[in-house]
Scaffold this motif. Structure first.
Motif, PDB file in Angstrom:
ATOM      1  N   THR A   1      17.468   6.947   6.769  1.00 44.31           N
ATOM      2  CA  THR A   1      16.183   7.275   7.390  1.00 44.31           C
ATOM      3  C   THR A   1      15.479   8.288   6.487  1.00 44.31           C
ATOM      4  OG1 THR A   1      17.020   9.156   8.647  1.00 44.31           O
ATOM      5  CG2 THR A   1      17.211   6.966   9.672  1.00 44.31           C
ATOM      6  N   SER A   2      14.180   8.502   6.730  1.00 42.22           N
ATOM      7  CA  SER A   2      13.457   9.483   5.929  1.00 42.22           C
ATOM      8  C   SER A   2      14.028  10.882   6.145  1.00 42.22           C
ATOM      9  CB  SER A   2      11.967   9.462   6.272  1.00 42.22           C
ATOM     10  OG  SER A   2      11.762   9.739   7.647  1.00 42.22           O
ATOM     11  N   GLY A   3      14.474  11.168   7.366  1.00 39.91           N
ATOM     12  CA  GLY A   3      15.078  12.465   7.646  1.00 39.91           C
ATOM     13  C   GLY A   3      16.383  12.653   6.915  1.00 39.91           C
ATOM     14  N   GLU A   4      17.213  11.614   6.886  1.00 37.28           N
ATOM     15  CA  GLU A   4      18.491  11.699   6.167  1.00 37.28           C
ATOM     16  C   GLU A   4      18.270  11.882   4.667  1.00 37.28           C
ATOM     17  OE1 GLU A   4      21.169   8.911   9.191  1.00 37.28           O
ATOM     18  OE2 GLU A   4      20.077   8.018   7.502  1.00 37.28           O
ATOM     19  N   ALA A   5      17.291  11.124   4.123  1.00 36.37           N
ATOM     20  CA  ALA A   5      16.991  11.264   2.698  1.00 36.37           C
ATOM     21  C   ALA A   5      16.502  12.668   2.385  1.00 36.37           C
ATOM     22  CB  ALA A   5      15.954  10.227   2.284  1.00 36.37           C
ATOM     23  N   ALA A   6      15.659  13.210   3.271  1.00 36.95           N
ATOM     24  CA  ALA A   6      15.137  14.561   3.054  1.00 36.95           C
ATOM     25  C   ALA A   6      16.258  15.596   3.046  1.00 36.95           C
ATOM     26  CB  ALA A   6      14.103  14.894   4.131  1.00 36.95           C
ATOM     27  N   ARG A   7      17.218  15.448   3.943  1.00 36.92           N
ATOM     28  CA  ARG A   7      18.327  16.414   3.996  1.00 36.92           C
ATOM     29  C   ARG A   7      19.186  16.343   2.733  1.00 36.92           C
ATOM     30  NH1 ARG A   7      18.231  15.003   9.466  1.00 36.92           N
ATOM     31  NH2 ARG A   7      19.809  13.366   9.194  1.00 36.92           N
TER      32      ARG A   7
ATOM     33  N   LYS B   1       7.578  15.733   3.362  1.00 33.05           N
ATOM     34  CA  LYS B   1       7.368  15.462   1.933  1.00 33.05           C
ATOM     35  C   LYS B   1       7.724  14.014   1.613  1.00 33.05           C
ATOM     36  CE  LYS B   1       8.479  17.048  -2.732  1.00 33.05           C
ATOM     37  NZ  LYS B   1       9.086  18.095  -3.569  1.00 33.05           N
ATOM     38  N   ILE B   2       8.809  13.525   2.176  1.00 30.70           N
ATOM     39  CA  ILE B   2       9.180  12.121   1.997  1.00 30.70           C
ATOM     40  C   ILE B   2       8.054  11.225   2.502  1.00 30.70           C
ATOM     41  CG2 ILE B   2      10.784  10.283   2.679  1.00 30.70           C
ATOM     42  CD1 ILE B   2      12.181  12.139   0.860  1.00 30.70           C
ATOM     43  N   SER B   3       7.522  11.558   3.677  1.00 29.75           N
ATOM     44  CA  SER B   3       6.458  10.752   4.269  1.00 29.75           C
ATOM     45  C   SER B   3       5.218  10.740   3.390  1.00 29.75           C
ATOM     46  CB  SER B   3       6.114  11.296   5.655  1.00 29.75           C
ATOM     47  OG  SER B   3       5.027  10.592   6.210  1.00 29.75           O
ATOM     48  N   ARG B   4       4.836  11.898   2.858  1.00 34.68           N
ATOM     49  CA  ARG B   4       3.633  11.964   2.015  1.00 34.68           C
ATOM     50  C   ARG B   4       3.807  11.151   0.742  1.00 34.68           C
ATOM     51  NH1 ARG B   4       4.021  17.432   3.293  1.00 34.68           N
ATOM     52  NH2 ARG B   4       4.693  17.930   1.155  1.00 34.68           N
ATOM     53  N   ILE B   5       5.013  11.191   0.173  1.00 34.71           N
ATOM     54  CA  ILE B   5       5.266  10.425  -1.045  1.00 34.71           C
ATOM     55  C   ILE B   5       5.227   8.930  -0.751  1.00 34.71           C
ATOM     56  CG2 ILE B   5       7.050   9.836  -2.735  1.00 34.71           C
ATOM     57  CD1 ILE B   5       7.893  12.807  -2.656  1.00 34.71           C
ATOM     58  N   GLU B   6       5.878   8.503   0.319  1.00 30.84           N
ATOM     59  CA  GLU B   6       5.975   7.076   0.620  1.00 30.84           C
ATOM     60  C   GLU B   6       4.644   6.474   1.037  1.00 30.84           C
ATOM     61  OE1 GLU B   6      10.700   6.777   1.893  1.00 30.84           O
ATOM     62  OE2 GLU B   6       9.142   6.532   3.425  1.00 30.84           O
ATOM     63  N   THR B   7       3.735   7.269   1.561  1.00 30.56           N
ATOM     64  CA  THR B   7       2.410   6.760   1.939  1.00 30.56           C
ATOM     65  C   THR B   7       1.380   6.942   0.841  1.00 30.56           C
ATOM     66  OG1 THR B   7       1.893   8.878   3.014  1.00 30.56           O
ATOM     67  CG2 THR B   7       2.796   7.126   4.399  1.00 30.56           C
ATOM     68  N   GLY B   8       1.783   7.522  -0.284  1.00 29.09           N
ATOM     69  CA  GLY B   8       0.875   7.684  -1.406  1.00 29.09           C
ATOM     70  C   GLY B   8      -0.077   8.849  -1.281  1.00 29.09           C
ATOM     71  N   ARG B   9       0.119   9.695  -0.271  1.00 32.29           N
ATOM     72  CA  ARG B   9      -0.782  10.834  -0.100  1.00 32.29           C
ATOM     73  C   ARG B   9      -0.439  11.985  -1.028  1.00 32.29           C
ATOM     74  NH1 ARG B   9      -0.047  12.812   5.281  1.00 32.29           N
ATOM     75  NH2 ARG B   9       1.834  11.538   5.445  1.00 32.29           N
TER      76      ARG B   9
ATOM     77  N   ASP C   1      11.701  14.832  -9.312  1.00 27.95           N
ATOM     78  CA  ASP C   1      11.897  14.534  -7.893  1.00 27.95           C
ATOM     79  C   ASP C   1      12.282  13.077  -7.684  1.00 27.95           C
ATOM     80  OD1 ASP C   1      11.313  17.122  -7.238  1.00 27.95           O
ATOM     81  OD2 ASP C   1       9.218  16.739  -6.722  1.00 27.95           O
ATOM     82  N   ILE C   2      11.710  12.199  -8.515  1.00 25.85           N
ATOM     83  CA  ILE C   2      12.091  10.786  -8.445  1.00 25.85           C
ATOM     84  C   ILE C   2      13.585  10.634  -8.701  1.00 25.85           C
ATOM     85  CG2 ILE C   2      11.956   8.625  -9.752  1.00 25.85           C
ATOM     86  CD1 ILE C   2       9.741   8.720  -7.879  1.00 25.85           C
ATOM     87  N   ARG C   3      14.090  11.360  -9.694  1.00 26.23           N
ATOM     88  CA  ARG C   3      15.519  11.254 -10.010  1.00 26.23           C
ATOM     89  C   ARG C   3      16.376  11.706  -8.828  1.00 26.23           C
ATOM     90  NH1 ARG C   3      13.448  12.393 -15.244  1.00 26.23           N
ATOM     91  NH2 ARG C   3      13.438  14.666 -14.948  1.00 26.23           N
ATOM     92  N   LEU C   4      15.951  12.761  -8.135  1.00 26.57           N
ATOM     93  CA  LEU C   4      16.691  13.214  -6.954  1.00 26.57           C
ATOM     94  C   LEU C   4      16.739  12.120  -5.893  1.00 26.57           C
ATOM     95  CD1 LEU C   4      15.423  16.893  -6.483  1.00 26.57           C
ATOM     96  CD2 LEU C   4      17.706  16.164  -7.205  1.00 26.57           C
ATOM     97  N   LEU C   5      15.591  11.506  -5.623  1.00 23.73           N
ATOM     98  CA  LEU C   5      15.539  10.457  -4.601  1.00 23.73           C
ATOM     99  C   LEU C   5      16.400   9.260  -4.995  1.00 23.73           C
ATOM    100  CD1 LEU C   5      11.739  10.451  -3.648  1.00 23.73           C
ATOM    101  CD2 LEU C   5      13.651  11.183  -2.210  1.00 23.73           C
ATOM    102  N   LEU C   6      16.281   8.834  -6.242  1.00 27.51           N
ATOM    103  CA  LEU C   6      17.030   7.659  -6.670  1.00 27.51           C
ATOM    104  C   LEU C   6      18.527   7.915  -6.683  1.00 27.51           C
ATOM    105  CD1 LEU C   6      14.713   6.250  -9.496  1.00 27.51           C
ATOM    106  CD2 LEU C   6      14.722   5.746  -7.047  1.00 27.51           C
TER     107      LEU C   6
END
Length: 294
Positions: free
Chosen positions: A26-32, A40-48, A55-60
């Motif tokens: 979930t976005s919450g799990e990824a954020a943790r 922040k996850i939400s803003r990135i995923e919606t393009g805002r 940061d991309i490397r952290l997410l991937l």
């Protein structure tokens, strides 16, 4: 219709959300996992919001095995170009040199260069001038003077330098794959005078021999055609679904189209125009004969 970086931020966000879904987070799990707030996850995923390559490397890393090495490299490069103006970064073909010209180049021109630098291929239809990627220095100077009358010579010189620097994408590894259809009027319009035009035509013959360049001429004998509505460029990117962008250039602004129906319409238009154009060899011979007569 949006500016280039906004288009790419939204596409990047869509790709990241798809990868997160595939990872089962979930976005919450990824954020943790990465130590961020969920917003922040939400803003990135919606393009805002833009996202830095780090940061991309952290997410991937958080999404694990669902990310291939090719996807990782491309998303990191895309994040750099999607951020828009900044202190540097990498598009996959080198540093974003155009940011050094922030005081000279309008935002829309920098957006265009950013798209061009990150694209795998470009398809373009031109009605009045030779595409910037194929211009000689003196032709570029004449075009700049005509389009921006009264500009001081130092600024003309700088804009010509930018035009020539853009052409490095054709010599990069891998190079940009360019397919260009030029209306015959482009070849016959005497920009810069006979000498400048003759050299420009000879240059077109030379670059048409490059394996990454497909150059065709749409002859006057075709009559009316779809391209009469105006010039356009279609940029395509590697390994990112639905990332194609159509750029329409106007006198004071540029429009970026990304809707599926727009992409399909312009893709079909390009194929139709290309089918009516002379084959590459015949086009090269026509350009060469015009150069000899100039």
């Amino acid at each position: 219709m949006q500016h280039g970086p906004a288009v790419r931020r939204r596409k990047l966000g869509e790709e990241l959300r798809a990868l997160r879904d595939r990872s089962g987070l979930t976005s919450g799990e990824a954020a943790r996992i990465v130590g961020w707030h969920q917003s922040k996850i939400s803003r990135i995923e919606t393009g805002r919001s833009g996202v830095k390559p780090g940061d991309i490397r952290l997410l991937l890393d958080a999404y694990g095995e669902v990310v291939s090495p090719e996807q990782r490299a491309l998303l990191e490069a895309l994040s750099a170009s999607a951020a828009g103006p900044g202190p540097g970064g990498d598009t996959g073909r080198g540093r974003q040199w155009w940011h050094d010209y922030r005081g000279l180049l309008p935002q829309e021109y920098r957006d265009f260069i950013s798209l061009e630098a990150g694209a795998r291929s470009a398809r373009t239809v031109e009605l009045s001038v030779v595409p910037g990627l194929l211009q000689t220095p003196e032709y570029a100077r004449a075009v700049t003077r005509a389009a921006l009358g009264g500009l001081p010579e130092p600024k003309v010189d700088a804009l010509v330098d930018v035009r020539l620097a853009r052409q490095a994408v054709l010599r990069a590894d891998p190079p940009l794959e360019l397919s260009a259809v030029l209306d015959e009027a482009v070849l016959r319009r005497q920009i810069g005078g006979p000498g400048v035009m003759a050299e420009q035509l000879r240059h077109l013959v030379r670059v048409s021999r490059l394996p990454q360049v497909n150059l065709q001429v749409l002859p006057f004998s075709v009559g009316g055609h779809l391209g009469l509505t105006g010039p356009f460029v279609i940029f395509s990117f590697t390994n990112i679904a639905d990332l194609d962008v159509v750029v329409l250039d106007h006198l004071t602004s540029s429009l970026y189209l990304e809707r599926k129906e727009d992409l399909e319409a312009y893709g079909a238009a390009f194929r139709t125009i290309q089918a009516h154009a002379l084959p590459p060899q015949d086009s090269s011979e026509l350009i060469g004969s015009l150069a000899d007569d100039a």
